[in-house]
Write a protein that holds these residues in place. Structure first.
Motif, PDB file in Angstrom:
ATOM      1  N   ASP A  30     -73.234 -40.812 -43.254  1.00  0.00           N
ATOM      2  CA  ASP A  30     -73.954 -42.050 -43.592  1.00  0.00           C
ATOM      3  C   ASP A  30     -75.403 -41.745 -43.939  1.00  0.00           C
ATOM      4  N   THR A  31     -75.998 -40.803 -43.163  1.00  0.00           N
ATOM      5  CA  THR A  31     -77.382 -40.420 -43.427  1.00  0.00           C
ATOM      6  C   THR A  31     -77.519 -39.780 -44.800  1.00  0.00           C
ATOM      7  N   VAL A  32     -76.555 -38.881 -45.119  1.00  0.00           N
ATOM      8  CA  VAL A  32     -76.591 -38.218 -46.434  1.00  0.00           C
ATOM      9  C   VAL A  32     -76.423 -39.247 -47.550  1.00  0.00           C
ATOM     10  N   GLU A  33     -75.465 -40.193 -47.337  1.00  0.00           N
ATOM     11  CA  GLU A  33     -75.246 -41.228 -48.348  1.00  0.00           C
ATOM     12  C   GLU A  33     -76.488 -42.095 -48.508  1.00  0.00           C
ATOM     13  N   LYS A  34     -77.087 -42.474 -47.362  1.00  0.00           N
ATOM     14  CA  LYS A  34     -78.302 -43.287 -47.415  1.00  0.00           C
ATOM     15  C   LYS A  34     -79.434 -42.510 -48.080  1.00  0.00           C
ATOM     16  N   SER A  35     -79.545 -41.224 -47.723  1.00  0.00           N
ATOM     17  CA  SER A  35     -80.590 -40.397 -48.335  1.00  0.00           C
ATOM     18  C   SER A  35     -80.382 -40.288 -49.837  1.00  0.00           C
ATOM     19  N   SER A  36     -79.107 -40.180 -50.234  1.00  0.00           N
ATOM     20  CA  SER A  36     -78.813 -40.096 -51.667  1.00  0.00           C
ATOM     21  C   SER A  36     -79.233 -41.382 -52.385  1.00  0.00           C
ATOM     22  N   LYS A  37     -78.915 -42.524 -51.756  1.00  0.00           N
ATOM     23  CA  LYS A  37     -79.306 -43.801 -52.362  1.00  0.00           C
ATOM     24  C   LYS A  37     -80.826 -43.940 -52.391  1.00  0.00           C
ATOM     25  N   ASP A  38     -81.463 -43.528 -51.261  1.00  0.00           N
ATOM     26  CA  ASP A  38     -82.929 -43.584 -51.218  1.00  0.00           C
ATOM     27  C   ASP A  38     -83.540 -42.693 -52.286  1.00  0.00           C
ATOM     28  N   ALA A  39     -82.945 -41.493 -52.443  1.00  0.00           N
ATOM     29  CA  ALA A  39     -83.465 -40.558 -53.449  1.00  0.00           C
ATOM     30  C   ALA A  39     -83.318 -41.142 -54.855  1.00  0.00           C
ATOM     31  N   ASP A  40     -82.149 -41.758 -55.111  1.00  0.00           N
ATOM     32  CA  ASP A  40     -81.950 -42.374 -56.431  1.00  0.00           C
ATOM     33  C   ASP A  40     -82.966 -43.491 -56.663  1.00  0.00           C
ATOM     34  N   ARG A  41     -83.191 -44.291 -55.602  1.00  0.00           N
ATOM     35  CA  ARG A  41     -84.150 -45.385 -55.742  1.00  0.00           C
ATOM     36  C   ARG A  41     -85.564 -44.849 -55.945  1.00  0.00           C
ATOM     37  N   GLU A  42     -85.916 -43.804 -55.171  1.00  0.00           N
ATOM     38  CA  GLU A  42     -87.250 -43.219 -55.304  1.00  0.00           C
ATOM     39  C   GLU A  42     -87.448 -42.618 -56.701  1.00  0.00           C
ATOM     40  N   ILE A  43     -86.406 -41.932 -57.191  1.00  0.00           N
ATOM     41  CA  ILE A  43     -86.499 -41.341 -58.536  1.00  0.00           C
ATOM     42  C   ILE A  43     -86.677 -42.439 -59.578  1.00  0.00           C
ATOM     43  N   ALA A  44     -85.903 -43.534 -59.404  1.00  0.00           N
ATOM     44  CA  ALA A  44     -86.017 -44.643 -60.351  1.00  0.00           C
ATOM     45  C   ALA A  44     -87.407 -45.271 -60.289  1.00  0.00           C
TER      46      ALA A  44
END
Length: 539
Positions: free
Chosen positions: A216-230
């Protein structure tokens, strides 16, 4: 046909497949085979011969099933199946004496170390010598249940050495050891094993939950990373756009200056060329007159000459190249102004992002120093003159005028705001649950404090060493953001919509509490309260 039961399996076995005959046939030489086996054998041969005696046949024999042998083989096959089927259930103990069909054992003899069915038990009930043998309920693997030293049944359990023993063992090697019946030892160990199994299952479940949490942390981090990149992409796109526009404006200014210079030069050249043309024409008019020798005609022609067109005094006329000094500087100033406006928008967006994690916190009177005065709603605190007599609560600060909130953070992201308007000194931040509340200590991350300190001359993060920050004029409201999982604590100037400072790389392992210290009132100069304010994201 009943006599077939005394025959061995070899009498009914095909010499090709070595199994009991199936549709047996007989050759002229007297040998028997399964019909399918012999047919397949001959299909693979050039000559037709007997597989046993190699007798050759001129033509392929017409094979007929031997009905008599077929019936005998069927009876033998049935007899074998009956003989191989046990008559006892898998959980029961079979008789060790029965040959062929095994029957269920009724008793086991601890002297003979054999289990007997009703029929084979009869001698132990009749013969005087066998009657003395000790019979017990049926047991499998009797030899493993006997004491190797005393040849007696292992029916006790030594709690000291954790081994099974016989009655004689308790009178010799285990004389002083506590022993219990096997059943009691079994029940105790079974209970222990049940507890171990439950613990193992719990550990498995905990690790599965841990795996889920990690995923869940990895998935959340991935979503956070995508949002941060965007979000970062939008930010840098806006900044690049500002720089590109400034560059275009700069280039346009330089080009316009050059174009103006070129236009001026072009106009002057046209004017000079026109004057050259006029002067050339004048020269052409003068040449004939200059060659006249007749005085009368010369004077008459000279008088008829028209006055020349006026010309410019070109000695003072110059084309001055444009000066580009300051052009780049002015463009950079414009860029800086535009960038500052864009950065302000981005900082405002950043503050709005953390404000979405706003939590409602109230001050905990059980933690407040006796000199502090809290409002009834638990939102305000200021320093008082009189030390109140309060219970010696282990949660209460005794030396420093600090107070914590009732609420704490143990995961995720949290944000709260505190009004510091009209104050000349204060501390503000978060503290872990286990901080020392009774003795003198420094307020640093090493001791469990992540705090911002302010007085009229300084703004400092209380680290080790302390971090001096730019003095912010008219600082009125401070926002505190905590990302527990990422180990980040950040501070914001809410009114100016600016980031003040962030401490990263923290390792939180226990609850964090919002921490407030209004400092002494300083003869009324610092009497204003610290106020936990509602978060307004539309500011």
């Amino acid at each position: 046909m009943a006599s077939a039961n005394i025959w061995s399996e070899e009498n009914f076995s095909c010499s090709i497949c070595l199994d009991v005959f199936n549709n047996p046939i007989s050759t002229a030489c007297g040998h028997n085979f399964c019909r399918t086996c012999l047919t397949k054998f001959w299909d693979e041969q050039v000559q037709y011969k007997c597989p046993v005696c190699n007798k050759l046949f001129d033509t392929r024999p017409d094979l007929q099933i031997n009905t008599f042998l077929s019936e005998l083989a069927a009876q033998f096959r049935t007899s074998v199946r009956v003989k191989q089927q046990p008559c006892v259930e898998p959980a029961e103990v079979p008789c060790d004496v029965c040959t062929g069909t095994q029957l269920k054992a009724l008793k086991s003899c601890l002297v003979c170390l054999i289990s007997y069915c009703q029929t084979h038990l009869e001698p132990h009930q009749r013969v005087a010598g066998l009657k003395k043998h000790r019979l017990v309920e049926p047991m499998d693997r009797l030899e493993d249940r006997m004491c190797k030293k005393h040849d007696r049944l292992l029916e006790l359990f030594c709690q000291t050495e954790q081994v099974c023993v016989c009655q004689f063992c308790t009178e010799t090697d285990h004389k002083s050891h506590p022993v219990v019946p096997l059943k009691e030892g079994y029940e105790v160990k079974m209970a222990q094993l049940g507890k171990i199994e439950a613990e193992v299952l719990q550990m498995i479940q905990e690790r599965k939950l841990k795996i889920k949490k990690i995923n869940d942390t990895v998935e959340k981090s991935s979503k956070d990373a995508d949002r941060e990149i965007a979000d970062g992409g939008q930010v840098f796109t806006a900044l690049i756009s500002c720089v590109e526009k400034c560059r275009e404006d700069f280039n346009q200014t330089v080009k316009e200056k050059l174009k103006s210079t070129e236009k001026q030069a072009e106009d002057l050249i046209k004017e000079l060329e026109q004057e050259i043309q006029d002067l050339t024409n004048r020269s052409s008019e003068l040449k004939p007159i200059l060659h006249m020798e007749d005085h009368l005609h010369f004077l008459q022609a000279f008088r008829s000459l028209k006055d020349p067109r006026p010309t410019r005094y070109w000695v003072t006329v110059e084309v001055r190249p444009p000066s580009y000094l300051g052009t780049l500087g002015r463009s950079l100033d414009q860029l800086e102004e535009t960038m500052n406006m864009e950065m302000k928008k981005l900082r405002d967006a950043e503050l709005k992002r953390v404000q979405q994690y706003a939590v409602d916190v109230t001050l905990d009177p059980d933690t407040a120093h006796p000199l502090l005065i809290l409002s009834e709603d638990g939102k305000q605190v200021h320093h008082g003159d009189i030390r109140k007599r309060l219970p010696d609560n282990p949660k209460r600060f005794s030396l420093y005028i600090h107070v914590l909130t009732r609420q704490s953070f143990s995961s995720g992201r949290s944000y709260f705001e505190v009004q510091v308007k009209d104050k000349t000194k204060w501390y503000l931040g978060v503290a872990r649950e286990s901080i020392n509340r009774k003795a003198q200590t420094t307020s640093t991350p090493e001791t469990g404090f992540w705090t911002l300190y302010y007085d009229k001359d300084a703004l400092v993060f209380q680290g080790n060493p302390a971090v001096s920050l730019p003095r912010r004029a008219e600082l009125q409201k401070v926002g505190v953001f905590v990302d527990y999982d990422e180990g980040v604590v950040s501070y914001y100037d809410v009114e100016a919509r600016l980031h003040i400072y962030s401490v990263t790389g923290c390792s939180f392992s226990e609850p964090l509490y919002p921490f407030l210290c209004p400092q002494v009132h300083d003869s009324g100069k610092n009497s204003a309260p610290l106020i936990i304010s509602p978060v307004n994201q539309t500011d």
